[in-house]
Every structure is written in C-alpha cells, then in structure tokens.
Design an enzyme around this catalytic site. Structure first.
Site, mmCIF file in Angstrom:
data_model
loop_
_atom_site.group_PDB
_atom_site.id
_atom_site.type_symbol
_atom_site.label_atom_id
_atom_site.label_comp_id
_atom_site.label_asym_id
_atom_site.label_seq_id
_atom_site.Cartn_x
_atom_site.Cartn_y
_atom_site.Cartn_z
ATOM 1 N N GLY A 71 -56.218 19.798 50.973
ATOM 2 C CA GLY A 71 -56.642 18.826 49.979
ATOM 3 C C GLY A 71 -57.653 17.819 50.509
ATOM 4 O O GLY A 71 -58.591 17.449 49.798
ATOM 5 N N THR A 72 -57.473 17.358 51.729
ATOM 6 C CA THR A 72 -58.384 16.353 52.282
ATOM 7 C C THR A 72 -59.795 16.902 52.408
ATOM 8 O O THR A 72 -60.775 16.240 52.023
ATOM 9 C CB THR A 72 -57.873 15.854 53.644
ATOM 10 O OG1 THR A 72 -56.646 15.129 53.443
ATOM 11 C CG2 THR A 72 -58.880 14.933 54.309
ATOM 12 N N ASN A 153 -49.594 10.784 43.874
ATOM 13 C CA ASN A 153 -48.675 11.321 44.870
ATOM 14 C C ASN A 153 -47.548 10.368 45.226
ATOM 15 O O ASN A 153 -46.526 10.804 45.767
ATOM 16 C CB ASN A 153 -49.447 11.682 46.147
ATOM 17 C CG ASN A 153 -50.219 10.513 46.716
ATOM 18 O OD1 ASN A 153 -51.057 9.919 46.034
ATOM 19 N ND2 ASN A 153 -49.945 10.169 47.964
ATOM 20 N N HIS A 203 -49.597 23.716 50.811
ATOM 21 C CA HIS A 203 -48.331 23.258 51.390
ATOM 22 C C HIS A 203 -47.533 22.328 50.474
ATOM 23 O O HIS A 203 -46.410 21.946 50.810
ATOM 24 C CB HIS A 203 -48.558 22.608 52.761
ATOM 25 C CG HIS A 203 -49.167 21.249 52.731
ATOM 26 N ND1 HIS A 203 -48.455 20.103 52.977
ATOM 27 C CD2 HIS A 203 -50.438 20.853 52.507
ATOM 28 C CE1 HIS A 203 -49.253 19.059 52.902
ATOM 29 N NE2 HIS A 203 -50.468 19.487 52.620
ATOM 30 N N CYS A 331 -46.876 5.448 58.345
ATOM 31 C CA CYS A 331 -46.267 4.562 59.340
ATOM 32 C C CYS A 331 -47.226 4.422 60.519
ATOM 33 O O CYS A 331 -47.760 5.415 61.005
ATOM 34 C CB CYS A 331 -44.947 5.134 59.827
ATOM 35 S SG CYS A 331 -43.658 5.159 58.568
#
Length: 385
Positions: A71-72, A153, A203, A331
């Site tokens: 996707g990126t 998302n 994925h 994170c």
C-alpha cells in the site's frame, strides 16, 4: 496462553490456502517472468493469470493493474506519479488530501510540498467525516489530484467515494483512493467507485506481506517513480514477485467469496464489543462514524478530562493480559504518540494517547470479544487509579 489477536487492520495471518497457492507458484514459476525461455514463460503465465483474476474480481481491465510492494508504494506512485505527469502535461500541480489519511499519503504530501507542489489538507468533523462543500471549494482549475481514503484504518469511517469522484471530475482533477482497508471487507466495484487510482495490498486480506497493487484506470498516465526496466507497463521497474501476485489474487478472491458472511459476523461482533466496553468502562469515547463504518474496527478512547493518562500502560496492560491490539499510531522511543487521526477528530493529546483500536478478523470469536472487553476494563481501572 493463546493471544486474542485483534490487530487485523495492521496485518492478518496468512491463510493456509493462500500459502499453498504461493508454494505452487514458487516451485513451478521460478523463472524470471521477463525471460523468453520455458521457465520464464511459465512465470509470466502465473503472473498474468493472477492479474486477470484480480481484474475480474474488482471489475477492471487486467492492463489497469500495476503490482507493487504494498500500500505505501502504491500511494507514493499514485501521488508522485500523478503530480509529475499532470505538471508536465497540462500544468496542474495542486494536491488536495485529508487530515486523517494514512501517513503513506500525508508524509508524501509533505514531501511534495517541500518540492514546490501546492498542497491543501482538509479537516474532518468529530466523526471523521469530510465536508463535501469544503472539498468543492478546495478543488480548483490548478488541482491535479485529490487523495481520499475509502475507509479509515484507525476509526473505520467510510468516505462516499463515488460522490467525491463526481465532484472532482467536474473540475478536471483525478481521484486517488487508498482502499487498503476496504477492498475485501466491503463490496468494491472499481467501475462504480469512480476513482482514477486505487491502492490496495495483500497482507490486510490474509495474503503475503510485501505485495500490493495500484489500479491505474484507462486514460490516466503516471510518471514512473522507480526506473530501470519496462516492467508493469513501464510504471514500476523491477522483477515482479510472481508468488506474491499469486498470493494477492488468491487472498482477494477468498475474501470476496466469504465477504457477505464475514461482514455480517464482524459487524455483529464489533457491536457486541462496543456495547461491552461502554457497559464496563465509564467515560469511554467511541471514535468514528456510527453508521458509515467498516465492519471489524472498534476505536475507543478514555476521556482524560484534562488530566494525563498513561497510554503506554493501557497498550502494554492489554498485551500482558493476552490481547493484541493497537494504539492506532506508531510507537516510538518507548512512548505512544497521540494519533494524528484522533487529534483531527478534536481529541486533546492525553485522550488521544489513551486510545485503543481493536480490529477484528474473520476468525475472531465471541469468547475473544468477551475476553478483550474484560481485559480492557481491568486495565482502564488500573490506569485511572
């Protein structure tokens, strides 16, 4: 203890039938698909068969599918390729996007702005919805591309892409939609969707990591961003992953075959989880549009009421209780950064940090929903003390 896996919006387990299809492709299609010898022709046949399967499932022409690494890369190729091509062909160089987009779009937009392209980033309301009148005002005769994701998302809000496409096309601009979360989870007919460019990846569909695609509709011309060969209709140089393409096709077809039943289950289980959490946890905020939403995503925040709650403890407490979920953002340096999506909804930083995204999958059970709700309520009580 088997973990309760509720992070399917991040990635999904590889389906055994998809793995088997990939193994067949790896054993038989080891040749380079650009080679003219027998093994190369076998690899090319497997690659093009996968392309045709995906095209049939999404109602596009096979030649409109460009395989990518995910996707990126698809988002980058859509934004950079469209802006470069339009600027060269008709002088249009303006990009319009939305504050709640994935970082693959927002960071690319920031890089394009640094390169001199004008960029407009539109706000959303407290449910994550875009004001279509504001969109109309933002699109001008200079606008080359508008990039608006189909389904968010983090909070699951679904944008009305067909209506958005009509607005944008009236102004002569192209529409890109990041459909990474929606394809395979919502009924998506790309012809009806109306977007000129559509990104998706394997994925999120119980397929392999490292393979995705960009649908480039007929009449849209992109400037390639990766050069070196004539692969993928000269849009994306590099030897294609035949096994990855086969896995994407198999995963997509399986997801669409089971879609009606899976969507109904996920909607029911998501409603159950929201109800359980609201009953167990006081001052809980549920994020996203209550109606136009993806089945399977439940985003909640503890109302910090001006104080400061330990969002990292919330996430790690769930992990220690055997629940795999997400903070909805990356994170970094040992602390949970506030989600840009939740900040765009109007949350203050402490509330945005004290947020969790549960994302369900087709194998999620009612017992797992009960376990996750109980674990979250216990961790939330400890944090508030």
């Amino acid at each position: 203890m088997t973990p309760i896996y509720l992070d399917h919006a991040a990635t999904t387990p590889l389906d055994p039938s998809v793995l088997e299809a990939m193994l067949v492709a790896m054993r038989a299609g080891y040749g380079n698909p650009s080679a003219v010898h027998g093994p190369g022709r076998a690899a090319r046949l497997a690659l093009e068969t996968a392309r045709e399967s995906i095209a049939a499932d999404l109602n596009v022409a096979p030649g409109e599918i460009c395989f990518t690494s995910g996707g990126t890369e698809s988002d980058n190729l859509a934004l950079r390729g469209a802006l470069d091509a339009r600027k060269a062909s008709d002088g249009r160089d303006h990009l319009v996007t939305v504050a709640t987009e994935h970082h693959a779009v927002l960071h690319t937009a920031e890089a394009l702005r640094a390169d001199g392209f004008p960029v407009t980033i539109l706000p959303v309301d407290r449910l994550g919805r875009l004001d279509l009148d504001e969109l109309r005002r933002a699109v001008t005769g200079r606008t080359a591309l508008v990039s608006i994701m189909h389904a968010n998302n983090e909070i699951g809000t679904v944008h009305p892409i067909p209506e958005i496409a009509r607005i944008i096309h009236e102004m002569g601009a192209w529409l890109h939609t990041d459909a990474v979360q929606s394809i395979g989870k919502l009924p998506v007919d790309v012809q009806s969707l109306g977007a000129d460019l559509v990104s998706f990846t394997a994925h999120k569909l119980h397929g392999p990591v490292g393979t995705g695609a960009l649908i480039v509709r007929s009449g849209v011309r992109l400037a390639p961003q990766q050069t070196g060969g004539a692969h993928e209709r000269s849009l994306r140089a590099g030897t294609e992953s035949v096994a990855g393409a086969v896995g994407l096709a198999a995963a997509l077809h399986l997801s669409l075959t089971t879609l009606p039943e899976t969507a109904e289950r996920l909607a029911r289980l998501s409603n159950k989880l929201r109800t359980e959490l609201l009953n167990r946890v006081p001052d809980l905020l549920v994020n996203g549009d209550p109606e136009a939403r993806l089945p399977g995503i439940v985003s909640v925040s503890l109302d910090a009421k001006g104080g400061d709650l330990d969002g990292e403890m919330l996430l790690m407490g769930l992990d220690l209780a055997g629940v795999a979920a997400s903070a909805g953002s990356a994170c970094a340096s040992g602390s949970v950064r506030p989600s840009h999506v939740l900040l765009a909804l109007g949350h203050d930083e402490p509330t945005a940090r004290a947020s969790i995204r549960f994302s369900l999958g087709r194998d999620t059970t009612e017992a797992e929903i009960d376990g996750a709700a109980l674990a979250f309520s216990r961790v939330a009580k400890r944090i508030r003390r």
